[in-house]
Design an enzyme around this catalytic site. Structure first.
Site, PDB file in Angstrom:
ATOM      1  N   ASP A 194     -10.144 -10.051   9.857  1.00  0.00           N
ATOM      2  CA  ASP A 194     -10.262  -8.673   8.986  1.00  0.00           C
ATOM      3  C   ASP A 194     -11.370  -8.077   9.055  1.00  0.00           C
ATOM      4  O   ASP A 194     -11.595  -7.004   8.808  1.00  0.00           O
ATOM      5  CB  ASP A 194      -9.278  -9.069   7.998  1.00  0.00           C
ATOM      6  CG  ASP A 194      -9.187  -8.117   6.936  1.00  0.00           C
ATOM      7  OD1 ASP A 194      -8.463  -6.798   7.161  1.00  0.00           O
ATOM      8  OD2 ASP A 194     -10.006  -7.870   5.907  1.00  0.00           O
ATOM      9  N   GLU A 218      -3.465 -10.471   4.263  1.00  0.00           N
ATOM     10  CA  GLU A 218      -3.006  -9.930   5.390  1.00  0.00           C
ATOM     11  C   GLU A 218      -1.576 -10.349   5.551  1.00  0.00           C
ATOM     12  O   GLU A 218      -1.361 -11.512   5.208  1.00  0.00           O
ATOM     13  CB  GLU A 218      -3.741 -10.145   6.749  1.00  0.00           C
ATOM     14  CG  GLU A 218      -5.011  -9.397   6.481  1.00  0.00           C
ATOM     15  CD  GLU A 218      -4.978  -7.767   6.160  1.00  0.00           C
ATOM     16  OE1 GLU A 218      -4.464  -6.912   7.092  1.00  0.00           O
ATOM     17  OE2 GLU A 218      -5.528  -7.275   4.956  1.00  0.00           O
ATOM     18  N   GLY A 220      -1.145  -9.736  -3.432  1.00  0.00           N
ATOM     19  CA  GLY A 220      -1.143  -8.753  -2.407  1.00  0.00           C
ATOM     20  C   GLY A 220      -2.302  -8.708  -2.036  1.00  0.00           C
ATOM     21  O   GLY A 220      -2.244  -7.537  -1.475  1.00  0.00           O
ATOM     22  N   ILE A 222     -13.544   1.339  -2.025  1.00  0.00           N
ATOM     23  CA  ILE A 222     -15.071   1.811  -2.008  1.00  0.00           C
ATOM     24  C   ILE A 222     -15.090   2.757  -0.836  1.00  0.00           C
ATOM     25  O   ILE A 222     -14.690   2.600   0.271  1.00  0.00           O
ATOM     26  CB  ILE A 222     -15.790   0.814  -1.250  1.00  0.00           C
ATOM     27  CG1 ILE A 222     -15.661  -0.506  -2.291  1.00  0.00           C
ATOM     28  CG2 ILE A 222     -17.331   1.082  -1.480  1.00  0.00           C
ATOM     29  CD1 ILE A 222     -16.724  -1.709  -1.922  1.00  0.00           C
ATOM     30  N   VAL A 244       0.802  -1.189   0.013  1.00  0.00           N
ATOM     31  CA  VAL A 244      -0.021   0.236  -0.036  1.00  0.00           C
ATOM     32  C   VAL A 244       1.046   1.277  -0.032  1.00  0.00           C
ATOM     33  O   VAL A 244       0.638   2.242  -0.695  1.00  0.00           O
ATOM     34  CB  VAL A 244      -1.032  -0.172   1.234  1.00  0.00           C
ATOM     35  CG1 VAL A 244      -1.834   1.259   1.126  1.00  0.00           C
ATOM     36  CG2 VAL A 244      -1.973  -1.206   1.060  1.00  0.00           C
ATOM     37  N   LYS A 253     -13.066  -4.507  10.332  1.00  0.00           N
ATOM     38  CA  LYS A 253     -13.840  -3.637   9.393  1.00  0.00           C
ATOM     39  C   LYS A 253     -15.381  -3.535   9.793  1.00  0.00           C
ATOM     40  O   LYS A 253     -15.747  -2.095   9.669  1.00  0.00           O
ATOM     41  CB  LYS A 253     -13.649  -4.127   8.001  1.00  0.00           C
ATOM     42  CG  LYS A 253     -12.344  -4.074   7.355  1.00  0.00           C
ATOM     43  CD  LYS A 253     -12.347  -4.901   5.813  1.00  0.00           C
ATOM     44  CE  LYS A 253     -10.978  -4.938   5.622  1.00  0.00           C
ATOM     45  NZ  LYS A 253     -10.669  -5.960   4.622  1.00  0.00           N
ATOM     46  N   GLY A 274     -11.386  -1.304   0.985  1.00  0.00           N
ATOM     47  CA  GLY A 274     -10.385  -0.846   0.136  1.00  0.00           C
ATOM     48  C   GLY A 274     -10.678   0.436  -0.456  1.00  0.00           C
ATOM     49  O   GLY A 274     -10.843   1.395   0.087  1.00  0.00           O
TER      50      GLY A 274
HETATM   51  N1  HSE Z   1      -6.549  -8.613   3.193  1.00  0.00           N
HETATM   52  C1  HSE Z   1      -7.603  -7.757   2.944  1.00  0.00           C
HETATM   53  C2  HSE Z   1      -8.611  -8.240   2.053  1.00  0.00           C
HETATM   54  C3  HSE Z   1      -7.143  -6.462   2.538  1.00  0.00           C
HETATM   55  O1  HSE Z   1      -8.184  -9.432   1.626  1.00  0.00           O
HETATM   56  O2  HSE Z   1      -9.533  -7.608   1.838  1.00  0.00           O
HETATM   57  C4  HSE Z   1      -7.665  -4.991   2.610  1.00  0.00           C
HETATM   58  O3  HSE Z   1      -7.888  -4.954   3.735  1.00  0.00           O
END
Ligand code: HSE
Length: 430
Positions: A203, A192, A189, A138, A15, A207, A136
């Site tokens: 993850d 995480e 990529g 959005i 990033v 969020k 991401g």
């Molecule tokens: N590892 C996260 C995903 C990246 O796959 O959505 C963005 O937070």
């Protein structure tokens, strides 16, 4: 032309490098849109020698990321180190305490310490911007905080982890193994640093806790998010879902109920004709139900260099223009205390896959356990017929309460003819 906005960037992974590239490539457009240039003055990362494909020579280098917050040629700290504690937390706390603005993509940090950091930001007048932390590219933070500032959110849900959506999509369409596809996602990529954060739903839970705070104007309460990942989903479940008219998605769901706010992340069977079902690959989507607006759907790429850098740079542009909003849409001291509904109160239908010995009386034992718990069966399907090999029983239920379903599953787990762990997937009808 006004003075430039000067950035100190900590973290030069996927990033961070994406942000350097984007600020360089779109420098003229960004200057025009913001009415002032945006410049990087200093950077920090773990390894100075590593080749990253971008020229870092014009920028001052700090070995210690926290030092960025002490530089008088930095107006905004851009924290892209990651992690809920350690250097990322030290840097963000130091910057905010000094009244320095922060842009971050760090959902783990905000999910765990978001309320405290918002209070620090409010106390010193610093901004804490985090569009890149949720879904991401959005612009969902902006949508909830600015676009829906006049509405009352009742329900929101979404595909919040690109890696899981990519894995489930690829498993469904190619029949390849979970592990194989996870390796692809890491190479692309998306995943995480610790991919268990993706596949075990952590993850997405980070969020979701932020979305719930924003949507319902309440303190962040990551500890209350019920979390289950996709690592136990098998190709048989994906095939069964398809036959039953569903797709399997890892969803984050937050809604207002009579028992408080539900916050949960788990695999769901969603109707194949619902808005969220065709969202495939690394794409994320968030659906918001609000009054009086009704339903809005936000969809786009949720992971990877370009989409995440796009959200980070959008936050930087906001600061360059002087735009400011409360961190979670309400001044931090006025956020409502988190009142979380217990998972045991979740109301909905269920899919249950059992591996059983194919003998007389099995179905009667299973249906008695269901009846005992007051769970009504909607459909039953047996796969195959064998006196020597176990067979699969696929069951769907009518709507019931989570506590009742778990009582039934506990009793079924104890039946002699049931082999291994029952697979339970919640069905969501949107
Ligand atoms: N590892 C996260 C995903 C990246 O796959 O959505 C963005 O937070």
């Amino acid at each position: 032309m006004s003075d430039p906005l000067r950035l100190g960037i900590a973290g030069l992974g996927t990033v961070g490098v994406g942000v350097v590239k984007l600020l360089t490539a779109n420098s003229d457009a960004i200057t025009r849109r913001c009415g002032r240039p945006v410049e990087i003055t200093a950077v920090s990362a773990r390894n100075r020698e590593k080749y990253r494909g971008v020229d870092l020579k014009p920028y001052a280098w700090e070995d210690d990321p926290v030092a960025l917050a002490g530089r008088n040629d930095v107006d905004v700290v851009v924290e892209l180190v990651g992690g809920s504690d350690g250097p990322a937390k030290a840097l963000v706390e130091t910057a905010l305490s000094a009244g320095m603005h922060v842009v971050t993509a760090n959902k783990a940090l905000l999910a765990v310490h978001g309320t405290a950091l918002a209070k620090t930001a409010d106390a010193t007048g610093a901004a804490l911007a985090y569009e890149a932390a949720i879904a991401g590219g959005i612009p969902i933070v902006k949508a909830l905080r600015e676009g829906l500032a006049g509405d009352r959110v009742t329900h929101l849900y979404g595909i919040l982890n690109g890696t899981c959506n990519y894995i489930l999509s690829e498993m469904r369409t190619t029949g390849r193994s979970f592990q194989d596809i996870l390796a692809d996602a890491q190479e692309l990529g998306y995943a995480e640093a610790d991919p268990t954060f993706d596949v075990e739903g952590i993850d997405a839970a980070h969020k979701l806790a932020l979305l719930a705070a924003l949507g319902f104007g309440r303190e962040v309460n990551f500890d209350a998010v019920y979390t289950e990942g996709i690592s136990k989903i098998t190709p048989e479940d994906l095939i069964a879902a398809e036959e039953l008219g569903y797709r399997i998605k890892l969803l984050g769901i937050a809604c207002q109920t009579d028992h408080g706010i539900e916050q949960r992340v788990h695999p769901c069977m969603v109707p194949a004709d619902s808005a969220i079902a065709p969202v495939e690959d690394v794409v994320n989507a968030v659906v918001v139900e609000a009054d009086p607006l009704g339903q809005t759907v936000y969809e786009g790429r949720g992971a990877g260099e370009g989409p995440t850098a796009s959200a980070v740079v959008a936050d930087i542009c906001d600061l360059a223009r002087g735009n400011r909003s409360p961190v979670f849409g309400v001044p931090a001291d006025a956020l409502a205390a988190a009142d979380d509904a217990p998972m045991a109160k979740r109301h909905g239908a269920y899919y249950l896959r059992l591996t059983v010995r194919d003998e007389a009386g099995v179905m009667s034992g299973v249906s008695s356990a269901m009846a005992e718990a007051n769970v009504s069966i909607q459909s039953v399907l047996q796969r195959g017929r064998s006196t020597s090999e176990p067979v699969a029983l696929l069951i769907t239920t009518h709507e019931t309460e989570e506590a009742a379903m778990m009582q039934a599953v506990d009793a079924i787990r104890g039946l002699g003819a049931v082999i291994g762990e029952p697979q339970v997937i919640r069905i969501e009808h949107f």
